[in-house]
Every structure is written in structure tokens, then in C-alpha cells.
Scaffold this motif. Sequence first.
Motif, short mmCIF file in Angstrom:
data_model
loop_
_atom_site.label_atom_id
_atom_site.label_comp_id
_atom_site.label_asym_id
_atom_site.label_seq_id
_atom_site.Cartn_x
_atom_site.Cartn_y
_atom_site.Cartn_z
N ASP A 1 71.62 -21.30 81.88
CA ASP A 1 70.80 -21.70 83.02
C ASP A 1 69.97 -20.56 83.60
O ASP A 1 68.85 -20.76 84.06
CB ASP A 1 71.68 -22.27 84.14
N ILE A 2 70.54 -19.37 83.63
CA ILE A 2 69.83 -18.26 84.29
C ILE A 2 69.05 -17.43 83.28
O ILE A 2 67.94 -17.01 83.53
CB ILE A 2 70.83 -17.36 85.07
N TYR B 1 85.47 -20.08 93.26
CA TYR B 1 84.60 -20.43 92.13
C TYR B 1 83.19 -20.73 92.58
O TYR B 1 82.24 -20.57 91.83
CB TYR B 1 85.18 -21.57 91.28
N SER C 1 83.79 -13.75 80.83
CA SER C 1 82.62 -14.35 81.47
C SER C 1 81.77 -13.29 82.17
O SER C 1 80.54 -13.34 82.15
CB SER C 1 83.09 -15.41 82.46
N GLY D 1 72.24 -12.12 89.36
CA GLY D 1 72.89 -12.86 88.28
C GLY D 1 72.59 -12.29 86.91
O GLY D 1 73.42 -12.33 86.01
N ASN E 1 86.31 -23.21 88.31
CA ASN E 1 86.12 -24.55 88.87
C ASN E 1 87.11 -25.53 88.21
O ASN E 1 87.06 -25.72 86.99
CB ASN E 1 84.68 -24.98 88.62
N ARG F 1 85.81 -28.44 85.78
CA ARG F 1 84.95 -28.21 84.62
C ARG F 1 85.73 -27.48 83.54
O ARG F 1 86.61 -26.69 83.82
CB ARG F 1 83.74 -27.37 85.01
N ARG F 2 85.35 -27.78 82.30
CA ARG F 2 86.00 -27.10 81.19
C ARG F 2 85.64 -25.61 81.22
O ARG F 2 84.62 -25.22 81.78
CB ARG F 2 85.55 -27.72 79.87
N GLN G 1 81.88 -22.79 81.82
CA GLN G 1 81.94 -21.84 82.94
C GLN G 1 81.65 -20.42 82.46
O GLN G 1 81.28 -19.56 83.25
CB GLN G 1 83.30 -21.91 83.64
N ILE G 2 81.85 -20.19 81.15
CA ILE G 2 81.49 -18.89 80.61
C ILE G 2 80.01 -18.87 80.23
O ILE G 2 79.31 -17.89 80.43
CB ILE G 2 82.34 -18.56 79.36
N THR H 1 77.17 -15.56 92.42
CA THR H 1 76.90 -14.26 91.82
C THR H 1 76.27 -14.40 90.44
O THR H 1 75.71 -13.46 89.92
CB THR H 1 78.18 -13.40 91.68
N LYS H 2 76.39 -15.59 89.85
CA LYS H 2 75.80 -15.77 88.53
C LYS H 2 74.30 -16.00 88.61
O LYS H 2 73.62 -16.02 87.60
CB LYS H 2 76.44 -16.98 87.84
N GLY H 3 73.80 -16.23 89.83
CA GLY H 3 72.36 -16.36 89.99
C GLY H 3 71.90 -17.76 90.38
O GLY H 3 70.72 -18.02 90.47
N TYR H 4 72.86 -18.66 90.58
CA TYR H 4 72.48 -20.02 90.94
C TYR H 4 72.02 -20.10 92.40
O TYR H 4 72.58 -19.43 93.27
CB TYR H 4 73.64 -20.98 90.73
N ASN I 1 77.48 -20.91 81.30
CA ASN I 1 76.42 -21.47 82.15
C ASN I 1 75.39 -20.44 82.62
O ASN I 1 74.21 -20.74 82.68
CB ASN I 1 77.00 -22.29 83.31
N ARG I 2 75.84 -19.23 82.89
CA ARG I 2 74.86 -18.22 83.31
C ARG I 2 73.87 -17.93 82.18
O ARG I 2 72.67 -17.81 82.41
CB ARG I 2 75.58 -16.92 83.71
#
Lengths: 336, 288
Positions: free
Chosen positions: B114-115, A234, B162, B84, B99, B102-103, B107-108, A240-243, B110-111
Motif C-alpha cells: 500500500d505505501i 496495532y 515486519s 512509513g 490486528n 487479520r491474518r 500485516q507484514i 507508523t507504517k504510513g497509513y 501491507n506497508r
Amino acid sequence: MTLIRRILLRLLTTAITLFGVAVIVFFVIRVVPGNPVAMMLPPGATDDDIARLKALYGLDKTIPEQFLIWLGGVLHGDFGTSITTRQPVLSLVLSRLPATIELSIMALVIAMIIGGALALTGTRKRGTKVEGTIDVTNGVALSVPDFLWGLVLILLFGVLWPIFHISGRISPSIDLPFSTNFYLFESVLRLRFDIWADLVSHMFMPSLALAIPLAAIIAQLLKQSLKETMHLDYVTLARTKGYDENHVITREALPNAVLPTLTLIGVQFTFLIGGTVIIERLFSYEGLGNMAIDAVINRDLPLIQGIVILFALIFTAVNLVVDLTYAALNPRLRNG
Amino acid sequence: MSFLTIENLNARVGTAPILRDVSLSVEAGEVRGLVGESGAGKSMIGKAVLGTLPTAVEIESGRIVLDGEDLQALKPRDRRRVIGAKAALIPQDPLTALNPSRRVGPQITNRLVDILGWTRADAGHRAAELLDEVSIPDPERVMRAYPHELSGGMRQRILIASAFAAEPKLIIADEPTTALDVTVQKQILRLIRQMQARHGTALLFVTHDLGVVSKVCQSLTVLFGGMVLEDTRVEQFFARPGHPYSAALLAATPKYTDPDASLTPVPDAVIAGVEAEIEAHDRMHGHV
Ligand SMILES: Nc1ncnc2c1ncn2[C@@H]1O[C@H](COP(=O)(O)OP(=O)(O)OP(=O)(O)O)[C@@H](O)[C@H]1O
Ligand SMILES: [Mg+2]
């Protein structure tokens, strides 16, 4: 198991533990040599005087009898009277407790800040010289016990470069307008930051001495645990999501990596509290530990008894808090 | 136009090459299979594209161009953001890819938040929509659940949702069904195929199952020892494999119509031939 049941069970085991501690301490301090009464009386006191004083404190009875009397008192909130000061043990002990709580919490906070920062930096810079330096520093910090750190700090910041106080809890010149003995907390609540600063400059050295070994343990364990977590899928997925790496470490890995560290901090924190006894003595800090040493020197049996019970109570309370925090942070235990 | 182009990628661990002049491209909307035996370097290619290579692995030379951006030329931070925003991963093991603390919902989303700068509300709606699309009943409830409360199949559906959330133009799926029950495998495979077709996403599909390739992929790259042996269309491959190793691989694969057909392992002579090819390649490039 519900939370309520868990707490009830804990209270029961706590009561049993405390009773056991009380029994052991009560008997041990009465069989070791040293006569409190003889120490109180001026030289030349007659056997008669001694006998009368003994009777006054109940010391003429057999030890089991004394214990039952003591236990009866405790159940009514009476922990006896200190032999040296002739004041109730309970109020004596409670008046010193806040000083020790504040010192321990300050040490814990310092340890968590230093340890956490080192672990995060070491993880961020893994495989570099920075990580190596952190590892070496941890090793050194761990191999020296807290009271030796105390001596080192006294030499460094008390003698060579005197920027902190190395004795006492507060400057004697300060007038305290406070209603509790939680000076540090109360100074913040009353916005008396002048007093707060004076307290901190007294507490900083002893709490740092207590904190250094714990900080090293936290740094080591948390870094190890982060390192393992950083390899998990995870965490990779978050990348890979960009963080960026800082986010990945603090938001994805850290919440899972702290759990094992947290349990350990609980155990180590009780050691730290035990360490206050010598550290308080070393820095003439007026807390419970310092009082404990005086009580032992003076063979003040009721006071020793009271202090030990209180320490035992603190230890079990710390463990309870750790368990509850652990459960609150780990979703798998929350509904389980 | 190809959405992903890898040109002459060389990577090594210490002095040992693990990718040898790998070139491949994935066209927009295309599904490309990446096959080869265990250790061939399939996952390494995916990781190189997504920027998640293990620290021990060093990219020596070559280019990875994602939607016109030369990834190697970007600063690490920018590279992550570009990847990303444009690509996504469907991981192999759904049990470890979420993770645990986390719920599911965040997790679906956040990208997206945030990104890509979506609002939380928009991202939440989008997530619910996608969960519905991957046939998860009661998406609102699932989004509030923790991963351990859900089955492996459910979790893989969530990870698929996701991956598609930001409408990436490229998805890399690294053996996305091998960790699942056989009964669930087929459903998940069909789901990935459906989602890919519906969203027009290019897909790089890592597998060592040629049966899966024949069902899912349009083109195919065969890998051995970090070297591309063949790059071809799927029909072409099954009709007339272009490399002796490919032919042997095909012979070694049970036809999914007849799972009991006898297996012929890849003959030693073929392996020796490929190894000679690799040696020749390394000599030419100065690795002894
Ligand atoms: N963390 C690592 N550090 C160093 N070498 C690695 C690491 N992970 C894999 N390798 C090596 O890289 C090579 C390619 O591995 P890769 O994981 O890409 O294989 P794969 O084709 O995905 O195989 P599989 O089908 O088993 O997943 C292998 O020789 C492997 O030993
Ligand atoms: Mg792999």
C-alpha cells in the motif's frame, strides 16, 4: 462446537421458544374480554346463531381442547381461518409479511448507514466541535421514540413540505405486474425503477422513523468502541507504517470495533421490528403490524395467534443470523 | 551522516513540559540506547519521531529531521508516508501489536503493497523470506494464521520481520522484550541485534536495562524528566559516566554477571540535583 451442531441446538431452542409463545398467547387472548363471534353477527342475532358460529370456529370447546386442535392443525401447516376475513390465516399473514420485512430491512439499512457515518465522522473528528454535535444529536435522537419521530416526519415532510408519501405502501394508480409481494425486491429484479421509486417514496418516512433511534444507538456504541480501539497498539503500528487516518479507522479499527455493535444491532433490530406495528398503523402501511392491530380490534383470535407466532419466528431468526454473522466475522470463534 | 536528528525538541501536556530541549542523533547503522527511569519520556521521543504522540501531547518547538526531511515542516499526510517509508517500529507488546482480525501475512506485507507500491506476489515472497530469517518454521503456514494462534515469542519475531520488511534505515524498538518470558527475552534480543547488523539499520533502542545497553548499543542517551543528561559512547559511559545521575544509575544496576549483587537505589541527593537542573532549565525557558 461445530457449525452444524450449533445450528441444530438453535433450531431446538427455537422450537421450544415458539411453543412457549404459542401457549401463552393462545391463553391470554382467550381470557381477555371481548367476544369475536358477537362482533361478527348483525345486531339482533339469536343466542342460537351465536352458538352455531362458535361451534363453527371451535370456540365452544374448553381452551386446552382448542389449543390441541389448533396445534394439530399447525403441525399440518394449517393455522386456522381468520374470523373476520374467513381466509386461511397462513396465506393472509404470508401475504403481508413481505411488506413488513422490506420496511424493517430498509429501516435497518438506513440506521446502519446513518449510524455508521456518524460514528466514523465522530471518530475522525474526535475532540472537535463536530464530535460534540454528533453526541448531542445522538442524545436527542435516542430520547424520542420511533412513533414520535413518525409524527414529526409526517408533519415535516407530509404537511409542511410534502415531498414524500406519508400513507400506504404504493400509489393505487400503479399496476403491479409482480408475482410476489416483495414489491421492492421484485421491482429491482424486474428493473422497474419507476415502481421502485414510488415504493421508496412511500417507505422512506416510516422506515426513517424506525431507523432514527437505532441509528443513534449504533452511532453511539460504534463510536465508543472505535474510540477504545483507536488506542490499541496495532492501530498505532499501522500509523507508523504510513497509513493515513481514514485508512487506519476504516481498515484497522473498524473490523474489530463492529463486533460488539453487531450483537447489539441484533437485539435492537428485534425492537425495531416490534416498532413496525405502530409505525405501519401511523403511515397506513399495509404490513403485518397494521394487520395485527386490526386483528386485535376485531378479536380475530386465529389471526392474532398466527401473527404473534410469525413475529416470534422472525425474532429468533434474526438472533440466529446475528450469531452466525458474529461467528463468521470473529476469527477467534471460527475454529474454536 | 546521521540518519535521525532531533534538535531542541520541546513537548508538553497542557502547561507541563514532558520533553525539554531534547537533542539527539542516530547515525546510519548505529544502535543508540535511550535509557531513563519510568516516565522519563523515552517512549515520547520515539512517538514524536514516528508521529504517534497522544493527542494531549503538543510539540512546542524543535526539529525532527529524518533522512534529510524536516518532519515538522511536512503536511500530516506526507509526514506519515515519509515515516512509513523510512522508519519502522518494533513495539513493546507483541500480544497487542497485531490486528486480531487479520491474518499475519497481510500485516507484514501491507506497508510494502500500500505505501511502497510493491506487487502482492513480491511482497509475499519478501515476507516469507523474512520470516525464514527470523527463524519461523513454515512461513507460508504462519502467514495464513491469525495472531491468536501464535505464541508471544512468535508474534514478536513476526513484528521484527515486519519492521525490517521495507529495509527502513531507522528502527525504533521501545522495550521490545519486556512483555516476553525471560527465556524468550534473550533470543529476541539476540535476533534484533543480528537483524540490525545484517541489514545495517540504525536502531534507537528504548530500555531501562543498562545490561541490555552494554550488549546491544554503541551509543547512549540518558534521560530524566524529559531532559537529556548525558549523550555518550557506551564504553565511555560504563568506564566513566559523565553525569552524577548516570553514575548512580550504573551503581543501581545489578551486573548481569552477578544478578545477586546488592542494589543501591539512586540516592535522593542525586535526584534532588537533577531536579534542580530541570528547574533551572525551565526558568530559563519561561516555564515557572
Ligand atoms: N497519553 C498521555 N497523555 C498525557 N501525558 C502522558 C501520556 N502518556 C504519557 N504521558 C506522560 O509523559 C511522560 C513521559 O512518558 P513516557 O511514556 O515517554 O515515559 P517512559 O520513559 O517511556 O516510561 P516507561 O519506562 O514507563 O515506559 C510521563 O510523565 C507521562 O506521565
Ligand atoms: Mg515507555
